[in-house]
Design a protein around this motif. Structure first.
Motif, short mmCIF file in Angstrom:
data_model
loop_
_atom_site.label_atom_id
_atom_site.label_comp_id
_atom_site.label_asym_id
_atom_site.label_seq_id
_atom_site.Cartn_x
_atom_site.Cartn_y
_atom_site.Cartn_z
N ARG A 1 53.85 16.11 65.18
CA ARG A 1 53.64 16.35 66.67
C ARG A 1 52.64 17.16 67.26
NH1 ARG A 1 59.82 15.23 69.00
NH2 ARG A 1 60.33 13.43 67.87
N PRO A 2 51.86 16.77 68.31
CA PRO A 2 50.97 17.89 68.39
C PRO A 2 51.51 19.26 68.90
CG PRO A 2 50.69 15.77 69.66
CD PRO A 2 51.83 15.59 68.86
N ARG A 3 52.72 19.35 69.72
CA ARG A 3 53.31 20.37 70.09
C ARG A 3 54.84 20.47 70.49
NH1 ARG A 3 49.76 23.83 74.28
NH2 ARG A 3 48.19 22.57 74.20
N PRO A 4 55.47 20.18 69.11
CA PRO A 4 56.83 20.08 69.67
C PRO A 4 57.40 21.25 70.40
CG PRO A 4 56.75 20.71 67.22
CD PRO A 4 55.21 20.66 67.99
N MET B 1 63.84 22.88 71.73
CA MET B 1 64.44 21.46 71.70
C MET B 1 64.66 21.10 70.06
SD MET B 1 65.30 20.53 74.46
CE MET B 1 65.64 18.94 74.37
N PRO B 2 65.48 20.45 69.47
CA PRO B 2 65.68 20.05 68.25
C PRO B 2 64.55 18.99 68.07
CG PRO B 2 67.59 19.19 69.38
CD PRO B 2 66.87 20.20 70.48
N GLY B 3 64.34 18.89 66.81
CA GLY B 3 63.42 17.74 66.38
C GLY B 3 61.76 17.84 66.70
N GLY B 4 61.14 17.08 65.79
CA GLY B 4 59.76 17.23 65.91
C GLY B 4 59.32 18.46 65.25
N HIS B 5 59.82 19.06 64.30
CA HIS B 5 59.52 20.21 63.31
C HIS B 5 59.29 19.92 61.81
CE1 HIS B 5 59.68 22.71 66.98
NE2 HIS B 5 60.93 22.09 67.19
N LEU C 1 56.18 20.02 60.01
CA LEU C 1 55.63 21.24 60.27
C LEU C 1 56.28 22.07 59.15
CD1 LEU C 1 55.60 22.06 63.90
CD2 LEU C 1 53.74 21.51 62.56
N ILE C 2 57.50 21.96 58.78
CA ILE C 2 58.44 22.49 57.81
C ILE C 2 57.59 22.11 56.29
CG2 ILE C 2 60.59 22.51 56.56
CD1 ILE C 2 61.77 22.35 59.26
#
Length: 147
Positions: free
Chosen positions: A93-96, A100-104, A107-108
Motif C-alpha cells: 500500500r502506498p502509505r498505510p 491502524m491495523p493492516g496494510g503493513h 512492508l514487513i
C-alpha cells in the motif's frame, strides 16, 4: 545431531482451510526444527514464521486463500513460496495508516526478506521470498533488497 542434507523441500497443500495461517506456521516451525534453525538461529526462525504468516494472511485476505506452501531450504537460503488463485501481483500500500491495523504485511516482507516477488501461474500466482540461511557465513550474506 542429525546431519542436514544440502537441499530440502517441504510442501503443504491447502484446500478449503479455515486456519491456513496457523497450519502454515506449524508446518514451517516443524521444518525449521528439523533443519535445526530453532536451536542455532532462534531469531531468524521467528522472522521466518512472521514472514510465512504475512504472505499466507495476504493470500487469505486478497486471493481466496492459499493453495500451497513450499519451503525450499539450502545451506545458502530458504525460499518460501505461497501459491493462490488470484493472478494479481501483490503490491505494498502506498502509505498505510500507522495507527491502524493492516496494510503493513508487504512492508514487513520487504524489510525481513533478502528478496521477494511474484510470478504468474496457469491459474493464479506464486508469491515467493528468500532469506539467508543461518548456516551461510555472515561475510557471504547479501544486502536486503526487493525485486
Amino acid at each position: 545431531m542429525e546431519e542436514r542434507s544440502p537441499h530440502q523441500i517441504r510442501r503443504l497443500v491447502l484446500r478449503d482451510t479455515t486456519d491456513a495461517v496457523t497450519r502454515c506456521r506449524d508446518f514451517t516451525r516443524d521444518a525449521l526444527t528439523a533443519w535445526h534453525w530453532t536451536e542455532t538461529a532462534r531469531d531468524e526462525a521467528e522472522d521466518v514464521l512472521l514472514l510465512v504468516s504475512e504472505v499466507v494472511a495476504n493470500a487469505c485476505l486478497h486471493a481466496g486463500g492459499p493453495r500451497a506452501l513450499q519451503l525450499d531450504c539450502t545451506d545458502e537460503r530458504l525460499r518460501i513460496e505461497v501459491t493462490d488463485g488470484n493472478p494479481v501481483a501483490p503490491a505494498p500500500r502506498p502509505r498505510p495508516d500507522p495507527g491502524m491495523p493492516g496494510g503493513h504485511g508487504l512492508l514487513i516482507v520487504a524489510r525481513l526478506a533478502r528478496s521477494w516477488g511474484s510470478v504468474p501461474t496457469a491459474d493464479g500466482k506464486c508469491v515467493w521470498l528468500e532469506v539467508d540461511s543461518p548456516l551461510r557465513s555472515p561475510a557471504r550474506r547479501g544486502p536486503q533488497s526487493v525485486s
